[in-house]
Write an enzyme that holds these catalytic residues in place. Structure first.
Site, PDB file in Angstrom:
ATOM      1  N   GLY A   1       0.936  -1.141  -0.006  1.00 26.96           N
ATOM      2  CA  GLY A   1       0.136   0.083  -0.178  1.00 26.96           C
ATOM      3  C   GLY A   1       0.916   1.197   0.047  1.00 26.96           C
TER       4      GLY A   1
ATOM      5  CB  SER B   1      -2.536   2.898   2.366  1.00 18.78           C
ATOM      6  OG  SER B   1      -1.491   1.689   2.750  1.00 18.78           O
ATOM      7  N   GLY B   2      -2.942   2.472   5.587  1.00 15.72           N
ATOM      8  CA  GLY B   2      -3.641   1.655   6.409  1.00 15.72           C
ATOM      9  C   GLY B   2      -2.924   0.172   6.545  1.00 15.72           C
TER      10      GLY B   2
ATOM     11  CB  ALA C   1      12.434   1.671  11.012  1.00 17.95           C
TER      12      ALA C   1
ATOM     13  CG  HIS D   1       5.055   2.349  13.755  1.00 16.25           C
ATOM     14  ND1 HIS D   1       4.487   1.486  12.937  1.00 16.25           N
ATOM     15  CD2 HIS D   1       5.333   3.524  13.036  1.00 16.25           C
ATOM     16  CE1 HIS D   1       4.246   1.943  11.726  1.00 16.25           C
ATOM     17  NE2 HIS D   1       4.660   3.309  11.717  1.00 16.25           N
ATOM     18  CE  LYS D   2      11.097   0.252  19.150  1.00 15.42           C
ATOM     19  NZ  LYS D   2      12.193   0.342  19.966  1.00 15.42           N
TER      20      LYS D   2
ATOM     21  N   GLY E   1       2.259   2.286  19.784  1.00 17.13           N
ATOM     22  CA  GLY E   1       0.751   1.665  19.179  1.00 17.13           C
ATOM     23  C   GLY E   1       0.538   0.297  19.240  1.00 17.13           C
ATOM     24  NE  ARG E   2       5.599  -3.077  17.357  1.00 18.15           N
ATOM     25  CZ  ARG E   2       6.343  -2.139  16.726  1.00 18.15           C
ATOM     26  NH1 ARG E   2       6.017  -1.400  15.979  1.00 18.15           N
ATOM     27  NH2 ARG E   2       7.506  -2.127  17.466  1.00 18.15           N
TER      28      ARG E   2
ATOM     29  CG  ASP F   1       5.797  -2.087   9.210  1.00 20.24           C
ATOM     30  OD1 ASP F   1       6.153  -1.626   7.896  1.00 20.24           O
ATOM     31  OD2 ASP F   1       5.220  -1.480   9.982  1.00 20.24           O
TER      32      ASP F   1
END
Length: 176
Positions: free
Chosen positions: A9, A13-14, A36, A50-51, A53-54, A84
């Site tokens: 995506g 985009s999700g 990353a 990101h971390k 959110g997980r 990812d």
């Protein structure tokens, strides 16, 4: 049978949220294999976000270059591995002057042989826009496109994400 999948995506985009839901639905011991690297403050903020959110739902493994080895090692403890992302991995390889064709061949061979855990690979589709105006950007776009083709060929399922919605390109329909 363990089914590996590729989630493609554009930016925002999700695709990562979709891949996380897919991974959590697929196993009870998920790992998040992050490619990353922190190059500046903005990237440090993105990684931290990101971390955060997980949360604790995923074990985090960081590996910017040796992706195949990291997948095999993670499969010893985890039943699903979310990678990812492939485009950051390609960037890392390119910047380190690594042999990208060999690295992608190694990844594809690993995916074909590796069935200890499901692998969910996330990548940015960068070939839908205008032709980049410089040689390095064109090289990167071409490498990403050929990598996506090679990885999609060995994955069981391939999804394209736009506006948070999944289009099944190959394989099974995702569970919502």
């Amino acid at each position: 049978m363990t089914r590996h999948c590729l989630v493609l995506g554009g930016a925002r985009s999700g695709k990562t949220a979709f891949a996380e839901r897919l991974a959590l639905h697929s196993g009870s011991r998920p790992a998040y294999l992050a490619t990353a690297t922190v190059l500046d403050a903005e990237m440090a903020d993105r990684i931290a976000s990101h971390k955060s959110g997980r949360g604790a739902r995923f074990a985090t493994i960081e590996e910017p270059i040796e992706l195949s080895h990291a997948i095999i090692k993670a499969g010893q403890e985890h039943d699903v591995i979310l990678v990812d992302c492939l485009t950051l991995w390609l960037t890392n390889l390119l910047m380190a002057n690594e042999d990208i064709s060999t690295a992608v061949s190694e990844l594809c061979a690993t995916l074909v042989e590796f069935r200890q855990a499901k692998v969910v690979l996330v990548s940015n589709e960068v070939g839908l826009g205008i032709v980049p105006d410089n040689a390095m950007a064109r090289t990167f776009r071409d490498l990403a496109g050929s990598t996506h083709q090679r990885v999609a060929a060995v994955c069981d399922d391939v999804y394209f994400i736009a506006a948070g919605l999944a289009l099944t390109m190959k394989g099974e329909q995702p569970v919502s």
